[in-house]
Each structure stands twice: as C-alpha cells, then as structure tokens.
Write a protein that holds these residues in place. Structure first.
Motif, PDB file in Angstrom:
ATOM      1  N   SER A   1      37.353  41.793  47.454  1.00 32.13           N
ATOM      2  CA  SER A   1      36.254  41.813  46.556  1.00 32.13           C
ATOM      3  C   SER A   1      36.757  40.375  45.642  1.00 32.13           C
ATOM      4  O   SER A   1      35.807  39.568  45.207  1.00 32.13           O
TER       5      SER A   1
ATOM      6  N   TYR B   1      48.045  48.289  51.800  1.00 27.67           N
ATOM      7  CA  TYR B   1      47.138  47.766  50.704  1.00 27.67           C
ATOM      8  C   TYR B   1      48.115  46.923  49.960  1.00 27.67           C
ATOM      9  O   TYR B   1      48.813  47.435  49.308  1.00 27.67           O
TER      10      TYR B   1
ATOM     11  N   SER C   1      36.685  48.584  38.322  1.00 33.12           N
ATOM     12  CA  SER C   1      35.920  49.493  39.370  1.00 33.12           C
ATOM     13  C   SER C   1      36.027  50.821  39.015  1.00 33.12           C
ATOM     14  O   SER C   1      36.928  51.341  38.847  1.00 33.12           O
TER      15      SER C   1
ATOM     16  N   GLY D   1      30.787  52.146  40.994  1.00 32.00           N
ATOM     17  CA  GLY D   1      30.383  51.895  39.717  1.00 32.00           C
ATOM     18  C   GLY D   1      31.424  50.717  39.191  1.00 32.00           C
ATOM     19  O   GLY D   1      32.335  50.582  39.973  1.00 32.00           O
TER      20      GLY D   1
ATOM     21  N   MET E   1      37.322  42.918  34.668  1.00 31.47           N
ATOM     22  CA  MET E   1      36.216  43.785  35.332  1.00 31.47           C
ATOM     23  C   MET E   1      36.853  45.010  35.703  1.00 31.47           C
ATOM     24  O   MET E   1      38.252  45.162  36.110  1.00 31.47           O
TER      25      MET E   1
ATOM     26  N   THR F   1      45.291  40.923  47.140  1.00 37.34           N
ATOM     27  CA  THR F   1      44.135  41.499  46.462  1.00 37.34           C
ATOM     28  C   THR F   1      43.179  42.252  47.343  1.00 37.34           C
ATOM     29  O   THR F   1      43.517  42.104  48.775  1.00 37.34           O
ATOM     30  N   PHE F   2      42.278  43.100  46.758  1.00 36.32           N
ATOM     31  CA  PHE F   2      41.295  43.475  47.685  1.00 36.32           C
ATOM     32  C   PHE F   2      40.187  42.317  48.038  1.00 36.32           C
ATOM     33  O   PHE F   2      40.047  41.393  47.256  1.00 36.32           O
TER      34      PHE F   2
ATOM     35  N   LYS G   1      38.969  55.147  42.890  1.00 35.77           N
ATOM     36  CA  LYS G   1      39.512  54.672  41.706  1.00 35.77           C
ATOM     37  C   LYS G   1      39.966  55.795  40.842  1.00 35.77           C
ATOM     38  O   LYS G   1      39.617  56.927  41.016  1.00 35.77           O
TER      39      LYS G   1
ATOM     40  N   ASP H   1      40.702  40.757  37.254  1.00 34.08           N
ATOM     41  CA  ASP H   1      40.041  41.705  37.950  1.00 34.08           C
ATOM     42  C   ASP H   1      41.188  42.965  37.850  1.00 34.08           C
ATOM     43  O   ASP H   1      42.340  43.189  37.991  1.00 34.08           O
TER      44      ASP H   1
ATOM     45  N   HIS I   1      34.702  52.833  41.544  1.00 36.39           N
ATOM     46  CA  HIS I   1      34.565  53.422  42.848  1.00 36.39           C
ATOM     47  C   HIS I   1      35.162  54.498  43.169  1.00 36.39           C
ATOM     48  O   HIS I   1      36.186  54.988  42.229  1.00 36.39           O
TER      49      HIS I   1
ATOM     50  N   ALA J   1      40.211  46.009  38.205  1.00 35.04           N
ATOM     51  CA  ALA J   1      39.901  47.260  39.162  1.00 35.04           C
ATOM     52  C   ALA J   1      41.050  48.528  39.166  1.00 35.04           C
ATOM     53  O   ALA J   1      40.327  49.493  39.131  1.00 35.04           O
ATOM     54  N   HIS J   2      41.964  48.165  39.178  1.00 32.85           N
ATOM     55  CA  HIS J   2      43.152  49.251  39.208  1.00 32.85           C
ATOM     56  C   HIS J   2      43.757  49.633  37.848  1.00 32.85           C
ATOM     57  O   HIS J   2      44.518  50.401  37.793  1.00 32.85           O
TER      58      HIS J   2
ATOM     59  N   ASN K   1      28.654  48.537  40.596  1.00 35.54           N
ATOM     60  CA  ASN K   1      30.051  48.678  41.444  1.00 35.54           C
ATOM     61  C   ASN K   1      30.686  47.536  40.857  1.00 35.54           C
ATOM     62  O   ASN K   1      30.306  46.689  40.119  1.00 35.54           O
ATOM     63  N   GLY K   2      32.103  47.419  41.085  1.00 33.45           N
ATOM     64  CA  GLY K   2      32.840  46.748  40.362  1.00 33.45           C
ATOM     65  C   GLY K   2      32.642  45.117  40.883  1.00 33.45           C
ATOM     66  O   GLY K   2      33.077  44.221  40.316  1.00 33.45           O
ATOM     67  N   HIS K   3      32.405  45.090  42.237  1.00 38.04           N
ATOM     68  CA  HIS K   3      32.330  43.838  42.929  1.00 38.04           C
ATOM     69  C   HIS K   3      31.187  42.999  42.287  1.00 38.04           C
ATOM     70  O   HIS K   3      31.372  41.739  41.875  1.00 38.04           O
TER      71      HIS K   3
END
Ligand SMILES: *Cc1c(COP(=O)(O)O)cnc(C)c1O
Length: 370
Positions: free
Chosen positions: A87, A314, A180, A192, A178, A84-85, A185, A156, A182, A158-159, A58-60
């Motif tokens: 994580s 969010y 994500s 992942g 990094m 942010t999230f 996403k 990060d 997920h 992730a997005h 996972n991304g975290h």
C-alpha cells in the motif's frame, strides 16, 4: 491440535453490534457521513488527541488521498521505505509520483534518517515513512531534515493506532498520518482507515476527495473518487473502541509470554522495546540469523506450518522488487532492508491468542534450533 492463524480479528459480542446498528433500520441512512460516522470521528479525535480525523473506507485510499491533497509536482520524488506493505509504495506511484527508497535502521526497522539526505534531489517533494510494527520512526530526525529541505512528511501509521511517543499520540507527527482499520489491525472497522492532521485547510480537500470531489450542492472541485466509510463500518468501530484497552492488554500478555521464551535466544532478534514509546503490541516479528540459530526463516516457517501454526513473511519481498515495477529499483541500494526482509517472520498475535498457544508456538521454534 487446533490450528493457530497468524491473526484473528477483534470483534464485539454479536448482540452489542446488533444493538449498535439498530437505529440504521429506523433511519435507512447507510452511508455518506451519517450519525455513526460522525460519532466515530469525534471519538477518534478525542482518543488520538488530534484536531482532525477524516474517516475512509480503507487505509490505502486514505493514504492515496492525503498524498493527492498535498498537490505535489507531477514528476516529484518521494522518499520512502521498501520495508512495508504494498500500500505505501502503491499510494505514491498511483499519484504519479516516483518512490525513492531509503534504507532502514536494523534495530527499529523504520526509515534511517541518516540515509535520507543523500537521496534528496531538486525533485524531492515529500517523505513517506512507516511506523513499522508500531515502532515509532525517528520523528525528530525526520522533521529536522524535512524542515531544512522544505519537504512534506506523511506518516504511514497503519500499524501505530494508539501508540504514543513521549506522551504524544502517533496521530500528531508530520503533516498528516494515515491509520488503517483493516480487520487484521489492532483496531478495526472491518475495512477502514483515517487521515489525522492539525492543518484546518486539509479538511475541505480530504472530505471532497473521498466523495467524488464534491464540495457543495452544485460544486465539484476535484476529480475525486469514492472512499467513504459506511455506517456499518463506523458502528463496528464504535463497538471495538469500547474494548480497545482490553484488546491491547491481551496482546501485551501474549507479547510478554513470547519474550519470556525467545528473548536472549542466540540467533533470534526481536522487536525493540523503544524508549518513550507506549506500545500497542501490534505485531511480533522475529528475525532469524541462520549462522547462529541453525535454521533459516523459511525452515522455521515450514516447521510452524507442519504444526498447524501460521506465520507471515511480513515484509517480504521488498516493495521495490515487486514485478509491477519491472526492475526499476535496485534492492541492493537498501541492503539492511533487503537482509531483514529475507530473515523476518511475524508470529501469530491477536487479542484471543492464549499463553498456552504462545508456549506451543515457541516450542516449535526452539525445536528448530541446532
Ligand atoms: C494495512 C496497511 C496499509 C493499508 O491499509 P488498508 O486499510 O488495508 O487499506 C497500509 N500500510 C501498511 C503498512 C499496512 O500495514
């Protein structure tokens, strides 16, 4: 009326996935860097135009491990964003480091470099900015500050899968980035994630950290955890990658439809169209100004819910105000982030969202206007 969820995972055809995992019934090799893992890693290195991609479950954990790999001083301070999230902040805290929250730019919602230097102390060791909603941070401004003060930069991202800035992949900024993968996403491997970077010396450490610190048949170099991506996850990624361009194109159509309804509406701020950025259309945030629009974010969210439409606050609340931090941080020190977090709503956006769905969503929103 059908309900519309805020997100819906992209999936290949059932038959395509079954075909992809067939070999696993021959090999009985289900995880531990098997052939699917190796194939996906190679495909991502090419697609993201970066020499090294290390895959994670996972991304975290990818973010936690890459911060650990920097081997930062134990009481070190890390400048990051509260918008942010969970994580991002948790990855810093779980490494025994102290997050120091920097305010954001009110247009791009990313960390404002002009506010970084006043937060630097002799304990500052790294910066962890976030490419929020796939908006690219001021990477040049952040790099200059990091160079001047000898700080590490971990993005990060992730997005930001598939996003480019001036033709450069989002995987290429800072010391590492990094992603994500997920289910929610733009590109998913069910669960992942990955760390991307240029520095060859990171490879050994990150591969060990995700596999109990094991670095050879008889060698355990770190007290590492377990964060390996399985073959089934990698197979999902291989399939989804074949359809990535189509998925982004569908998202783009939905985003353009949203803009056709909401752009220029007084009291609604939309995501910026950033100069030089090739977008992945990951999210569609709208920021409501009650004094102009006549309805609050929460009222719009309730109206959507009454019409069977999901939307997400969010990011709200700011990570700096989470109960787990026991009021250790003062959200009034990041006033722009605080203000945006109280007014933002991300609207439904996913590959299969139709333009009719978008029309229906926007009608409910515009009916809230007073
Ligand atoms: C999704 C996300 C993560 C964590 O990724 P997972 O793959 O869910 O562990 C980290 N940061 C941000 C900003 C995210 O949106």
């Amino acid at each position: 009326m059908n309900s519309i969820l805020v997100t819906r995972s992209s999936m290949p055809d059932y038959e395509e996935y079954c075909e992809e995992i067939k070999d696993l019934w021959d090999s009985h090799w289900l995880t531990n860097m098997g052939v699917k893992h190796q194939q996906l890693q190679k495909e991502l290195e090419e697609l993201l135009d970066v020499p090294h991609v290390i895959l994670y479950t996972n991304g975290h954990l990818a973010l936690e491990n890459v911060i650990a790999a920097l081997d930062l001083p134990k009481d070190g301070e890390v400048i990051t964003t509260p918008f942010t999230f969970a994580s991002t902040t948790h990855a810093i805290v779980r490494n025994g480091l102290k997050p120091v929250f920097c305010d954001i730019d009110p247009i791009s919602f990313t960390m404002d470099p002009a506010k970084i230097e006043s937060l630097i102390t002799d304990k500052t060791c790294a910066i962890v900015p976030v490419h929020v909603y796939g908006n690219i941070c001021d990477v040049d401004g952040i790099r200059q500050i990091a160079d001047r003060h000898n700080l590490k930069v971990i993005y990060d991202a992730a997005h930001a899968f598939g996003v480019k800035y001036k033709g450069i992949s989002a995987a290429c900024f800072g010391d590492a980035s990094m992603f994500s993968f997920h289910a929610t996403k733009v590109f998913n491997t069910i669960e992942g994630g990955a760390v991307c970077f240029h520095d060859d010396s990171f490879v050994r450490t990150l591969n060990a950290l995700k596999n109990f610190g094991i670095n050879g048949p008889d060698e355990v170099e770190y007290a590492g955890g377990n964060a390996k991506m399985s073959e089934f996850q990698a197979a999902m990624g291989i399939c989804n990658l074949r359809h990535l361009d189509d998925a982004i194109e569908c998202r783009k159509k939905a985003v353009e439809r949203y803009r056709s309804h909401l752009e220029g509406v007084a009291g609604i701020q939309l995501n910026p169209i950033q100069k030089g950025v090739t977008s992945n259309y990951a999210y569609f945030p709208a920021v409501f100004d009650e004094t102009v629009f006549g309805a609050t974010r929460n009222e719009v969210m309730d109206a959507l819910a009454q019409n069977g439409i999901g939307a997400r606050k969010y990011f709200y609340p700011l990570t700096s105000t989470f109960a787990c931090f026991n009021n250790a941080y003062d959200a009034s020190e990041t006033p722009i982030a605080l203000n945006i977090s109280r007014r933002v709503l991300t609207l439904p956006l996913y590959e299969e969202l139709s333009t009719d769905d978008v029309d229906r969503i926007c009608k409910v929103i515009l009916d809230c206007k007073k």
